[in-house]
Design a protein around this motif. Structure first.
Motif, PDB file in Angstrom:
ATOM      1  N   LEU A   1      -7.621 -24.829  11.299  1.00 12.81           N
ATOM      2  CA  LEU A   1      -6.244 -25.321  11.405  1.00 12.81           C
ATOM      3  C   LEU A   1      -6.140 -26.241  12.612  1.00 12.81           C
ATOM      4  O   LEU A   1      -6.584 -25.891  13.702  1.00 12.81           O
ATOM      5  CB  LEU A   1      -5.264 -24.164  11.589  1.00 12.81           C
TER       6      LEU A   1
ATOM      7  N   SER B   1      -0.184 -31.353   6.476  1.00  6.76           N
ATOM      8  CA  SER B   1       0.996 -30.492   6.337  1.00  6.76           C
ATOM      9  C   SER B   1       2.002 -30.761   7.445  1.00  6.76           C
ATOM     10  O   SER B   1       1.800 -31.632   8.286  1.00  6.76           O
ATOM     11  CB  SER B   1       0.571 -29.026   6.401  1.00  6.76           C
TER      12      SER B   1
ATOM     13  N   ASP C   1       0.987 -23.623   8.276  1.00  2.00           N
ATOM     14  CA  ASP C   1      -0.350 -23.426   7.708  1.00  2.00           C
ATOM     15  C   ASP C   1      -0.893 -22.043   8.046  1.00  2.00           C
ATOM     16  O   ASP C   1      -1.453 -21.362   7.187  1.00  2.00           O
ATOM     17  CB  ASP C   1      -1.317 -24.494   8.236  1.00  2.00           C
TER      18      ASP C   1
ATOM     19  N   ILE D   1      -1.571 -19.619   4.859  1.00  2.00           N
ATOM     20  CA  ILE D   1      -2.963 -19.580   4.394  1.00  2.00           C
ATOM     21  C   ILE D   1      -3.303 -18.230   3.752  1.00  2.00           C
ATOM     22  O   ILE D   1      -4.088 -18.165   2.794  1.00  2.00           O
ATOM     23  CB  ILE D   1      -3.949 -19.942   5.542  1.00  2.00           C
TER      24      ILE D   1
ATOM     25  N   THR E   1      -5.069 -28.745   7.621  1.00  2.00           N
ATOM     26  CA  THR E   1      -5.975 -27.620   7.414  1.00  2.00           C
ATOM     27  C   THR E   1      -7.246 -28.165   6.768  1.00  2.00           C
ATOM     28  O   THR E   1      -7.173 -29.048   5.920  1.00  2.00           O
ATOM     29  CB  THR E   1      -5.300 -26.579   6.500  1.00  2.00           C
TER      30      THR E   1
ATOM     31  N   TRP F   1      -6.107 -23.677  -2.366  1.00  2.00           N
ATOM     32  CA  TRP F   1      -5.181 -24.228  -1.370  1.00  2.00           C
ATOM     33  C   TRP F   1      -4.543 -25.517  -1.908  1.00  2.00           C
ATOM     34  O   TRP F   1      -3.357 -25.775  -1.671  1.00  2.00           O
ATOM     35  CB  TRP F   1      -5.920 -24.464  -0.051  1.00  2.00           C
TER      36      TRP F   1
ATOM     37  N   HIS G   1      -0.613 -26.071  -2.197  1.00  2.00           N
ATOM     38  CA  HIS G   1      -0.010 -27.287  -1.645  1.00  2.00           C
ATOM     39  C   HIS G   1       0.783 -28.025  -2.724  1.00  2.00           C
ATOM     40  O   HIS G   1       1.896 -28.470  -2.484  1.00  2.00           O
ATOM     41  CB  HIS G   1      -1.139 -28.193  -1.132  1.00  2.00           C
TER      42      HIS G   1
END
Lengths: 404, 404
Positions: free
Chosen positions: B245, B105, B111, B115, B262, B279, B283
């Motif tokens: 992270l 990322s 992040d 999250i 992440t 996730w 993304h």
């Protein structure tokens, strides 16, 4: 026990372009001798313009020296870039936009997905149909779209505004009143545009009913015709009802470099609350700025050399668009777009569904396009081809399609 | 009429570092002759390592040629980078993490703010107090934190876990059971760490109560002591309860270049639902990949030369940290951190509040630090200094503080 965001579980299937990627990879693996031409995803293929490359090298050198090193960027973006944007994209067109209304980001996809976060969950959204899937998907994730009907492939709380050959791919004002209206012109996927007078109707409507327009102008650089607005702020009253999204991806080839910006005018308010401040707060809390070197690259797009180079780049893609449009027209296909846009939108032949035509085209011509139904129910029986390939590949793809 | 996200209106004041910026700018404008030394914001000052600069130039040249040009990056990040991450950051430490569990990322700030979106709004969060403000603020924006009490400066639905000198800045297991636990070690802002045995207690606890740990290891590169874990996956059972992270900002000076990742292990599930898939969907829908050139820069961090250069860079910052720690200790201040972290956490003298000490230090020593209370109620009467300045400035700042 922690709970997941159940809205994610409502999302049907996977993201359009992932599905296409999987199908193409499977076909390529099974047919290693075939040369596949991809006119599917909207990704550019020409290298970065020389002015941009030069600016990148220079900025990288600055980052290599403590005296010219740049750490965290300002939240909203560097002034040098925001000033260049205001001067060239707005003041030069007579639009009243200030630098503190510009928010530099890493992409129009992020911006178009994130912008809904500053709105309440009880807003009703309206989208063109067909449309870039991110607008609806990001609202699904937030929980703003109600329940999904697998048969009609629609969400109960979304107002769909059909854009078809019948209405020239320009939506009519909806019967139900929306709170948030997503418009994208030149349109992805139809490649069609809206005139300034037609857009003024939407601005007046939004101001009248108290809706906000999220205007995605990512393809602005492809506009060739006089009466097509480059910015929604060319319309009277847009400062009180419209947010505009812009991108460096398609005009300057930044899809792999990542740069975009959002305009939130200071006059855009819900009661006393200015959306500019909310978006600034989101930017400051959930984002940490675009890379310095990329912002310098963005600045170079507005230099004399940069402007000339991106004009040439856009010209090359539009030569492809013209070839696709005329070639398919000559072969008897019903085709739209491709004049102010790198996208050509075609009607599938013989009442094939969009995915049937996708498979057919992949198998018979080894050409990859994008099924129109992936962009919404009214995209069914349509198909998108893009002008982002090389000229040679574009010509070959069109010849192959004509031959099947 | 459209409605705004009212959760934003609950956020008190503006973001900590913006407020500091405004105060410092006002002081500088009123005192143009004073040389202000900034040991406040956690931004790096050393230039990018030579290996990174070389990789950037090379990648820029690739972007200048159609045959090596890179458009959209893969959703999860390029394999070359994800493989280098897995090999160096995890397998080399005996951690069982695969490349498809890595999500590249544009920053750990994004992040750590994003999250929470994959979790339901009915989860209860627990945070260390003091803590990096983004964890709580992003949850406020989502509507997960209840109401704000301006007197205690706390949210009704957030579990605060005090970290003070009394408990060695390591939180105790909370009385109320949380669903999402944010841990950051080496800690921002206290500069203190947790041992592997202490972290194992948290992993066991999370697995027992069904909580997810969001482990922010952005400062991992500063760890000097043996028993301090570099990754939560050094603990048994972390694959079923922890997201990690990581950032390239503080180890390799990427604050202005933007790169992070992440880790979401495949084993981390709520019932049948794997968080890895959620996730990935986020993304794919709300993000479009880190720039190719920056991912190549990230890869160079793991080259032989890159590793050597970042070790030297971290060493220079730690020399500063040591100087601050010992200097202030010698001057009679109560100081913490600074051993496995670029942050030194000091107790304010004479029961000054954190902001009183901020103003005092700015005025008397022209040194900018960060008020501990900006990181949470238990940060009151503490103050953060960072080791990211030049050695000369750090020495001068410490001498000035000793002189007041």
């Amino acid at each position: 026990m922690f709970k997941v965001n159940e809205n994610y579980l409502k999302l049907p299937g996977s993201y359009l372009f992932s599905t296409i990627g999987k199908k193409v990879n499977a076909y390529a693996a099974a047919n290693p001798d075939k040369k596949i031409i991809r006119l599917g995803i909207g990704d550019v293929t020409q290298p970065l313009p020389a002015a941009v490359v030069e600016a990148l090298h220079k900025a990288v050198d600055e980052m290599a020296d403590a005296s010219t090193f740049h750490g965290y960027a300002p939240d909203l973006g560097y002034e040098f870039l925001r000033n260049a944007i205001v001067e060239n994209d707005f003041r030069a067109r007579g639009c009243d936009i200030r630098a503190d209304e510009i928010f530099v980001s890493d992409g129009a996809k992020s911006d178009s997905a994130n912008i809904q976060e500053i709105f309440g969950l009880d807003n009703k959204i309206a989208v063109c149909d067909p449309v870039y899937p991110v607008y609806v998907d990001s609202n699904v994730m937030a929980g703003r779209t109600g329940s999904y009907d697998a048969v009609s492939e629609t969400w109960s709380e979304v107002i769909y505004m059909p854009c078809t050959a019948e209405n020239g791919f320009v939506p009519e004002l909806p019967e139900k009143t929306p709170d948030m209206i997503y418009l994208c012109f030149p349109n992805n996927p139809t490649g069609c545009t809206i005139t300034k007078d037609q857009l003024q109707v939407w601005v007046d409507y939004a101001n009248k009913v108290g809706a906000v327009i999220i205007f995605d102008a990512a393809y602005e650089a492809y506009i060739a015709q006089e009466d097509v607005p480059h910015s929604i702020y060319e319309c009277d009253g847009a400062r009180t009802c419209a947010i505009e999204l812009r991108s460096f991806s398609k005009n300057a080839g930044f899809t792999g470099l990542r740069l975009a910006y959002t305009v939130v005018p200071g006059d855009l308010k819900a009661g006393d609350v200015a959306l500019n401040g909310l978006w600034a707060r989101r930017h400051g809390t959930k984002y940490n700025g675009a890379p310095y070197i990329v912002q310098r690259a963005g600045e170079a797009v507005y230099s004399k050399e940069g402007k000339q180079q991106i004009r040439e780049m856009v010209g090359r893609y539009m030569k492809n668009a013209h070839y696709i449009l005329e070639g398919l027209k000559g072969a008897g296909y019903e085709v739209y777009g491709g004049v102010n846009s790198p996208y050509v939108w075609m009607k599938t032949p013989d009442k094939m569904t969009s995915w049937e035509f996708f498979d057919y085209l992949l198998e018979k011509a080894n050409v990859v396009g994008t099924p129109g139904s992936g962009f919404g129910p009214s995209g069914e029986h349509y198909f998108r081809l893009t002008a982002f390939g090389s000229y040679e590949n574009t010509v070959e793809a069109v010849e192959r399609i004509k031959g099947i």
